[in-house]
Scaffold this active site. Structure first.
Site, PDB file in Angstrom:
ATOM      1  N   THR A   1     -28.064  43.235 -50.473  1.00  9.04           N
ATOM      2  CA  THR A   1     -26.819  43.773 -49.900  1.00  9.04           C
ATOM      3  C   THR A   1     -26.408  43.059 -48.616  1.00  9.04           C
ATOM      4  OG1 THR A   1     -28.016  45.449 -48.640  1.00  9.04           O
ATOM      5  CG2 THR A   1     -27.221  46.075 -50.847  1.00  9.04           C
ATOM      6  N   ASP A   2     -27.372  42.396 -47.940  1.00  6.52           N
ATOM      7  CA  ASP A   2     -27.061  41.855 -46.608  1.00  6.52           C
ATOM      8  C   ASP A   2     -25.953  40.806 -46.617  1.00  6.52           C
ATOM      9  OD1 ASP A   2     -28.810  43.544 -45.383  1.00  6.52           O
ATOM     10  OD2 ASP A   2     -30.410  42.073 -45.098  1.00  6.52           O
TER      11      ASP A   2
ATOM     12  N   THR B   1     -32.984  43.957 -52.416  1.00  7.23           N
ATOM     13  CA  THR B   1     -33.719  45.224 -52.361  1.00  7.23           C
ATOM     14  C   THR B   1     -33.758  45.914 -53.709  1.00  7.23           C
ATOM     15  OG1 THR B   1     -33.284  45.550 -50.023  1.00  7.23           O
ATOM     16  CG2 THR B   1     -33.651  47.532 -51.304  1.00  7.23           C
TER      17      THR B   1
ATOM     18  N   SER C   1     -31.483  38.329 -49.712  1.00  9.24           N
ATOM     19  CA  SER C   1     -30.174  37.649 -49.650  1.00  9.24           C
ATOM     20  C   SER C   1     -29.925  36.970 -48.310  1.00  9.24           C
ATOM     21  CB  SER C   1     -29.034  38.589 -50.014  1.00  9.24           C
ATOM     22  OG  SER C   1     -28.717  39.448 -48.958  1.00  9.24           O
TER      23      SER C   1
HETATM   24  C1  SIN Z   1     -31.314  41.627 -49.028  1.00  9.84           C
HETATM   25  O1  SIN Z   1     -30.138  41.553 -48.663  1.00  9.84           O
HETATM   26  O2  SIN Z   1     -31.822  40.880 -49.872  1.00  9.84           O
HETATM   27  C2  SIN Z   1     -32.203  42.659 -48.419  1.00  9.84           C
HETATM   28  C3  SIN Z   1     -31.479  43.902 -48.091  1.00  9.84           C
HETATM   29  C4  SIN Z   1     -30.858  44.573 -49.279  1.00  9.84           C
HETATM   30  O3  SIN Z   1     -30.783  44.097 -50.400  1.00  9.84           O
HETATM   31  O4  SIN Z   1     -30.383  45.719 -49.036  1.00  9.84           O
END
Ligand code: SIN
Length: 328
Positions: free
Chosen positions: A93-94, A15, A61
């Site tokens: 973050t995932d 993100t 991710s």
């Molecule tokens: C991801 O994990 O690539 C999408 C969500 C994020 O980065 O918060």
């Protein structure tokens, strides 16, 4: 003579590199901007920091797999032999908690390795990516960040790769370390460490993935009221080890316990973790009916999966595997 510190940024997407409708925090495409565009949004870095940038991939991710992990660990191990003083990895973050833990167990450097990302895309009102990235670069430049294992820098806080976990689906303060809170804080460019992880990591770790081209498959099974035990048969036919995301302190029904005992004959290790995400899963004779079954202790299911997969690369002894779960 050049006294600048060399920080190397490895961009993977997420993100933080997301782009969507102006101002909106949802409905965007993760991993669509190159790292140079992210860097343009940062306050100027001091001349003492020399930043180089490398795009490893540009993905959400949720597409991260063992191939990317092996690429990252090899790249960091190789580059840590050069004049680079610290690393920053931008990441979705995932699955950031998983990548941070995997690298914490496998990179062979004392140099700072800092993961960061964002909960809001770059085009959102009050995007959180620029400050997170700015602080991660500064943290990678700090001597205090050396030798502490792989770290996550997010929303003014510093977390250990061992214990960090995502705990919120959309708020910018999206991580913690279970009941342990965090290792310290960031305020602007400064870091303030208060805690340290006691678990073994990086240069002291026994795991060497340099010759592996894939990781042993370990599957996670989520237990819920009425969950059929034949799911274990299916996953045992595909994987070399299983992790149970059990209820409460790593619990499940008598049917599951019996099925796990049957898997002992097939030499399938089964780790009891908890779907709760807080607390500890310790030895419990009521749920462990066979030698192939042992607890995840303080690891949540997604990290127990990583440790069991790495454990399978060094031993086939259940006793040794459990020792690894007590020390890593
Ligand atoms: C991801 O994990 O690539 C999408 C969500 C994020 O980065 O918060």
């Amino acid at each position: 003579m050049d006294h600048s510190h060399h920080i190397h940024l490895l961009a993977t997407g997420g993100t933080i590199a997301g782009k969507g409708k102006a101002g909106k925090t949802s409905g965007y495409e993760a991993g669509s901007l190159p790292p140079d565009s992210l860097l343009e949004t940062l306050p100027p870095l001091p001349s003492s920091i020399h930043l180089t940038v490398e795009q490893i991939c540009s993905i959400d991710s949720n597409e991260v797999d063992d191939q990317l992990w092996l690429t990252l660990v090899r790249r960091i191990n190789e580059l840590s032999q050069t004049d680079i003083d610290g690393f920053v990895i931008t990441h979705g973050t995932d699955t950031m908690d998983e990548t941070a833990y995997f690298l914490n167990l496998t990179v062979k450097t004392e140099k700072p390795v800092i993961l960061t990302g964002a909960m809001r895309p770059s085009t959102a009102a009050s995007a959180d990516g620029p400050l997170n990235l700015y602080q991660a670069i500064h943290l990678a430049d700090k001597p205090e960040a050396s030798g502490k294992g792989v770290l996550v820098c997010f929303c003014d806080s510093i977390y250990s790769g061992r214990d960090v976990q995502k705990i919120n689906t959309y708020k910018t303060d999206a991580f913690n370390e279970q009941d342990l809170s965090c290792l310290g804080y960031m305020r602007d460019e400064e870091c303030y460490f208060m805690n340290e992880s006691l678990a073994i990591h990086t240069t002291a770790s026994c795991f060497d993935v340099s010759r592996l081209d894939r990781l042993p498959r370990v599957d996670i099974l989520f237990f819920y009221a009425g969950a059929p035990a034949d799911a274990l048969d299916y996953h045992a036919s595909k994987a070399q080890g299983l992790v149970i995301a059990g209820t409460g302190s790593g619990n499940y029904s008598p049917e599951w316990k019996n099925k796990i005992s049957e898997l002992a004959a097939r030499r399938i290790p089964v780790v009891r973790a908890s779907r709760i995400g807080h607390g500890i899963v310790s030895r419990d004779i009521h749920f462990e009916g066979s030698e192939n079954c042992f607890p995840a202790y303080t690891l949540p299911p997604q990290k127990a999966r990583i440790l069991l997969s790495l454990a399978l690369t060094v031993t086939d002894s259940y006793e040794e595997m459990e020792k690894l779960f007590r020390t890593y």
